[in-house]
Scaffold this motif. Structure first.
Motif, mmCIF file in Angstrom:
data_model
loop_
_atom_site.group_PDB
_atom_site.id
_atom_site.type_symbol
_atom_site.label_atom_id
_atom_site.label_comp_id
_atom_site.label_asym_id
_atom_site.label_seq_id
_atom_site.Cartn_x
_atom_site.Cartn_y
_atom_site.Cartn_z
ATOM 1 N N ASP A 128 0.866 -1.092 -0.036
ATOM 2 C CA ASP A 128 -0.017 -0.159 -0.162
ATOM 3 C C ASP A 128 0.828 1.412 -0.144
ATOM 4 O O ASP A 128 0.348 2.343 -0.565
ATOM 5 C CB ASP A 128 -1.005 -0.016 1.061
ATOM 6 C CG ASP A 128 -2.101 -1.005 0.999
ATOM 7 O OD1 ASP A 128 -3.083 -0.725 0.275
ATOM 8 O OD2 ASP A 128 -1.926 -2.046 1.844
ATOM 9 N N HIS A 129 1.753 1.440 0.679
ATOM 10 C CA HIS A 129 2.703 2.403 0.717
ATOM 11 C C HIS A 129 4.220 2.096 1.003
ATOM 12 O O HIS A 129 4.428 1.068 1.625
ATOM 13 C CB HIS A 129 1.969 3.451 1.456
ATOM 14 C CG HIS A 129 2.098 3.346 3.158
ATOM 15 N ND1 HIS A 129 2.911 4.199 3.764
ATOM 16 C CD2 HIS A 129 1.576 2.499 3.707
ATOM 17 C CE1 HIS A 129 2.551 3.676 4.918
ATOM 18 N NE2 HIS A 129 1.721 2.927 5.076
ATOM 19 N N GLN B 103 7.942 4.125 3.076
ATOM 20 C CA GLN B 103 8.042 5.141 3.725
ATOM 21 C C GLN B 103 9.854 4.884 3.678
ATOM 22 O O GLN B 103 10.625 3.902 3.865
ATOM 23 C CB GLN B 103 7.804 4.798 5.200
ATOM 24 C CG GLN B 103 8.619 5.778 6.092
ATOM 25 C CD GLN B 103 8.341 5.447 7.395
ATOM 26 O OE1 GLN B 103 9.384 5.347 8.514
ATOM 27 N NE2 GLN B 103 6.980 5.565 8.216
ATOM 28 N N LYS C 207 6.701 7.702 -6.086
ATOM 29 C CA LYS C 207 5.493 8.406 -6.515
ATOM 30 C C LYS C 207 5.086 8.152 -7.981
ATOM 31 O O LYS C 207 3.837 8.081 -8.223
ATOM 32 C CB LYS C 207 6.340 9.917 -6.659
ATOM 33 C CG LYS C 207 6.186 10.657 -5.223
ATOM 34 C CD LYS C 207 4.821 10.652 -4.723
ATOM 35 C CE LYS C 207 4.004 11.800 -5.246
ATOM 36 N NZ LYS C 207 2.442 11.721 -4.597
ATOM 37 N N GLY D 196 2.401 5.355 -8.182
ATOM 38 C CA GLY D 196 1.396 5.638 -7.737
ATOM 39 C C GLY D 196 1.065 5.327 -6.247
ATOM 40 O O GLY D 196 -0.117 5.174 -5.589
ATOM 41 N N TYR D 197 2.075 5.172 -5.511
ATOM 42 C CA TYR D 197 2.319 4.748 -3.959
ATOM 43 C C TYR D 197 2.224 6.314 -3.189
ATOM 44 O O TYR D 197 2.704 7.369 -3.629
ATOM 45 C CB TYR D 197 3.476 4.322 -3.459
ATOM 46 C CG TYR D 197 3.835 2.888 -4.074
ATOM 47 C CD1 TYR D 197 3.397 1.753 -3.078
ATOM 48 C CD2 TYR D 197 4.653 2.545 -4.900
ATOM 49 C CE1 TYR D 197 3.598 0.525 -3.411
ATOM 50 C CE2 TYR D 197 5.041 1.284 -4.920
ATOM 51 C CZ TYR D 197 4.763 0.069 -4.539
ATOM 52 O OH TYR D 197 4.811 -1.146 -4.608
ATOM 53 N N PRO D 198 1.394 6.262 -2.168
ATOM 54 C CA PRO D 198 1.263 7.215 -1.188
ATOM 55 C C PRO D 198 3.008 7.287 -0.513
ATOM 56 O O PRO D 198 3.527 6.160 -0.389
ATOM 57 C CB PRO D 198 0.656 7.192 -0.141
ATOM 58 C CG PRO D 198 -0.370 5.930 -0.575
ATOM 59 C CD PRO D 198 0.226 5.316 -1.636
ATOM 60 N N MET D 199 3.754 8.343 -0.783
ATOM 61 C CA MET D 199 5.130 8.320 -0.359
ATOM 62 C C MET D 199 5.392 9.064 1.251
ATOM 63 O O MET D 199 4.915 10.227 1.031
ATOM 64 C CB MET D 199 5.902 9.002 -1.440
ATOM 65 C CG MET D 199 7.324 8.457 -1.347
ATOM 66 S SD MET D 199 8.377 10.159 -0.733
ATOM 67 C CE MET D 199 8.478 11.156 -2.312
ATOM 68 N N VAL D 200 5.838 8.297 2.066
ATOM 69 C CA VAL D 200 6.300 9.053 3.209
ATOM 70 C C VAL D 200 7.516 8.929 3.389
ATOM 71 O O VAL D 200 8.394 8.183 3.185
ATOM 72 C CB VAL D 200 5.590 8.017 4.294
ATOM 73 C CG1 VAL D 200 6.037 8.801 5.681
ATOM 74 C CG2 VAL D 200 4.102 7.704 4.317
ATOM 75 N N ASP E 225 4.089 12.812 0.193
ATOM 76 C CA ASP E 225 2.509 12.967 0.596
ATOM 77 C C ASP E 225 2.433 13.235 2.098
ATOM 78 O O ASP E 225 1.859 13.737 2.638
ATOM 79 C CB ASP E 225 1.850 11.621 0.366
ATOM 80 C CG ASP E 225 1.583 11.566 -1.380
ATOM 81 O OD1 ASP E 225 0.980 12.435 -2.134
ATOM 82 O OD2 ASP E 225 2.453 10.525 -1.779
ATOM 83 N N TYR E 226 3.393 12.502 2.711
ATOM 84 C CA TYR E 226 3.659 12.716 4.338
ATOM 85 C C TYR E 226 5.159 12.848 4.576
ATOM 86 O O TYR E 226 5.962 12.079 3.918
ATOM 87 C CB TYR E 226 3.199 11.406 5.055
ATOM 88 C CG TYR E 226 1.755 10.987 4.723
ATOM 89 C CD1 TYR E 226 0.617 11.276 5.740
ATOM 90 C CD2 TYR E 226 1.287 10.356 3.488
ATOM 91 C CE1 TYR E 226 -0.639 10.983 5.328
ATOM 92 C CE2 TYR E 226 0.081 10.007 3.255
ATOM 93 C CZ TYR E 226 -0.951 10.387 4.339
ATOM 94 O OH TYR E 226 -2.329 10.011 4.072
ATOM 95 N N GLU F 251 7.474 12.429 7.856
ATOM 96 C CA GLU F 251 7.754 12.332 9.234
ATOM 97 C C GLU F 251 9.164 12.939 9.935
ATOM 98 O O GLU F 251 10.047 12.554 9.415
ATOM 99 C CB GLU F 251 7.714 10.697 9.535
ATOM 100 C CG GLU F 251 7.654 10.305 11.178
ATOM 101 C CD GLU F 251 7.481 8.845 11.310
ATOM 102 O OE1 GLU F 251 6.730 8.275 10.572
ATOM 103 O OE2 GLU F 251 7.950 8.524 12.522
ATOM 104 N N GLY G 162 -3.323 20.689 3.308
ATOM 105 C CA GLY G 162 -4.197 20.082 2.328
ATOM 106 C C GLY G 162 -3.276 19.246 1.243
ATOM 107 O O GLY G 162 -3.891 18.470 0.197
ATOM 108 N N LYS H 296 1.134 15.960 4.528
ATOM 109 C CA LYS H 296 0.727 15.979 5.959
ATOM 110 C C LYS H 296 2.021 15.641 6.665
ATOM 111 O O LYS H 296 2.969 15.281 6.279
ATOM 112 C CB LYS H 296 0.141 14.724 6.176
ATOM 113 C CG LYS H 296 -1.491 14.960 5.934
ATOM 114 C CD LYS H 296 -2.446 14.066 6.811
ATOM 115 C CE LYS H 296 -3.770 14.099 6.385
ATOM 116 N NZ LYS H 296 -4.458 13.242 5.630
ATOM 117 N N TYR I 238 3.882 14.612 10.051
ATOM 118 C CA TYR I 238 3.848 14.043 11.337
ATOM 119 C C TYR I 238 5.184 14.446 12.240
ATOM 120 O O TYR I 238 6.190 14.365 11.664
ATOM 121 C CB TYR I 238 3.868 12.283 11.314
ATOM 122 C CG TYR I 238 2.706 11.653 10.820
ATOM 123 C CD1 TYR I 238 1.518 12.027 10.877
ATOM 124 C CD2 TYR I 238 2.924 10.750 9.596
ATOM 125 C CE1 TYR I 238 0.176 11.676 10.295
ATOM 126 C CE2 TYR I 238 1.732 10.299 9.002
ATOM 127 C CZ TYR I 238 0.779 10.501 9.503
ATOM 128 O OH TYR I 238 -0.607 10.110 8.931
#
Lengths: 90, 374
Positions: free
Chosen positions: B113-114, B116, B147, B150-154, B180-181, B183, B223, B226, B228
């Protein structure tokens, strides 16, 4: 960012909506997090498949639950969903 | 056993699968145990599949494939696929080192799913120095490929004294890479970070400046991205609500199959942490001594015992209490109500003086050679 009532609404491909048997709830999953949904929120999100705008979504839900007057609640929730990135509009 | 209330055991929600302690990087703040070289056994693919199945059945849904470097396990795609079939939301927690486009596609098809990715700094010199391995450019390339597919990238950046001055540049880099995030993980002082604390801990002023930059950035990218922010708990008045409470939410399985209530718990004496080869996940979660040890509040001493915040922070972190006071039942010394708060104050002062010293000792890098010394 606020909801455009003309455009169609689709659930974000960066999140996943799924039923959790152990919790007996629908949840939204995303990196490092999970949101538990109540039934009405889940029903709204399940219709966010990119084919309906706000009015069409309201009409379908009102028909499904044989009721009227849902528009304010639905648009209120969708504003929250948009702010959280759970839904998108093209 | 310190005490438990078995009537109130909630099911695990997060499973951290530490597939291996092998890692091509040598970060001196690694949270793996100092003596990881003594725990070189790794459980089999079938063992992992069973662990994933059993934990999922109990209600675990967030899954982290971690390590060490999880990419060193050749069966990673098979485990990812198994996790997807079970309905986990799975995360690859990686250094990015050695992650090819072919592998990124293969893992996507398997249902990951993603991803990090850790980056150590905003400049090549510092990144490669901290990682102990030349890796800056390949990490950036991997971030772009993640990216692209198409993965959410942390993007995860561990913050410490060597890189805290780069906060603005680190955030600009994250934006440029399309994270996208982000940390921003202020170093937590366990494992290797504990051993290197004098060299890693920033001053209060450095934290404040960095946090202001991060806060302003957070508002700017609201928006889109994000943030963390993992708080630097040594500089707080109250301890962190470690693990959301012992044995309530988090389950870690170490590479050798040892089940841990937190990834640092094998440092604690007398817990007899169980192994997945000897018991089911359900037995481990509900029945084992280790998982019941600090459940609830009955184990607490003063000042926690009569504190009206004990249900909020659970007395803080057991591993931190043990590392700093030698007594794992004590209040986390971070708390201003703790009689051991001076240990924190002294640690902060010791790090400040170390930074000013002309002959500062070198960092101890996380590698097998150094691990064998512990």
């Amino acid at each position: 960012m606020s909801l455009n009532t003309e455009k169609t609404i689709k659930f974000s491909p960066m999140h996943r909506l799924q039923w959790e048997e152990a919790q007996q709830k629908d949840v939204i999953l995303y990196p490092e997090g999970m949101v538990e949904l109540n039934q009405s929120s889940a029903e709204i999100l399940k219709l966010c498949d990119g084919t309906r705008n706000l009015d069409q979504l309201v009409a379908d839900l009102e028909e499904k639950f044989a009721t009227t007057g849902l528009k304010n609640d639905i648009s209120g929730f969708l504003e929250v969903a948009l702010g959280n990135g759970w839904i998108q509009q093209n | 056993m310190a005490g438990s209330n078995k009537t109130n055991i909630t099911p695990p929600r997060w499973l951290l699968a530490e597939l291996t302690y092998k890692c091509p990087l040598q970060c001196p703040y690694c949270s793996n145990p100092l003596d990881y070289a003594q725990h070189s056994d790794e459980i089999s693919t079938d063992d992992w599949k069973r662990v994933l199945s059993e934990a999922r059945k109990m209600g675990a849904v967030q899954l982290g494939f971690s390590g060490g470097e999880p990419l060193t396990r050749q069966d990673l795609p098979e485990l990812v696929q198994h996790a997807r079939e079970l309905g986990y939301y799975s995360n690859l927690i990686t250094s990015g080192y050695g992650l090819t486009e072919e592998k990124i596609i293969q893992l996507k098809e398997a249902g990951l799913d993603h991803i990090q990715i850790s980056i150590q700094a905003s400049t090549q010199d510092l990144n490669d120095h901290i990682a102990g391995t030349e890796s800056f450019h390949s990490k950036q390339e991997v971030a772009r490929l993640v990216k692209k597919h198409g993965y959410p990238m942390v993007l995860c950046v561990v913050i410490h004294r060597e890189n805290i001055h780069q906060m603005a540049d680190i955030l600009a880099m994250a934006e440029e890479l399309g994270a996208d995030y982000v940390e921003l993980a202020n170093t937590q002082y366990y494992g290797w970070a504990h051993a290197n604390r004098d060299l890693l801990m920033p001053t209060q002023e450095q934290y404040q400046e960095a946090e202001e930059i991060a806060q302003a950035f957070k508002e700017k990218v609201a928006g889109k991205m994000k943030i963390y922010y993992v708080i630097p708990d040594f500089h707080e008045d109250r301890p962190k609500a470690c693990m959301n409470g012992w044995g309530t939410t988090f389950l870690t399985i170490a590479p050798d199959g040892v089940a841990l209530p937190c990834h640092s718990a094998r440092e604690l004496p007398g817990l007899d942490c169980p192994n997945v080869n000897d018991a089911s996940i359900s037995e481990i979660w509900h029945e084992s001594k280790a998982f019941n040890f600090f459940r609830g509040t009955e184990w607490m001493q003063e000042p926690c015992k009569s504190c009206d915040e004990k249900d909020k922070d659970f007395g803080g972190c057991r591993c931190q209490a043990y590392l700093l006071t030698g007594d794992m039942y004590k209040t986390d010394p971070v708390c201003s109500k703790s009689p051991d708060k001076h240990i924190i104050t002294e640690a902060i002062e010791s790090a400040r003086l170390s930074a000013l010293a002309s002959n500062e000792k070198p960092l101890i890098f996380r590698n097998s050679k150094n691990s064998k010394a512990y």
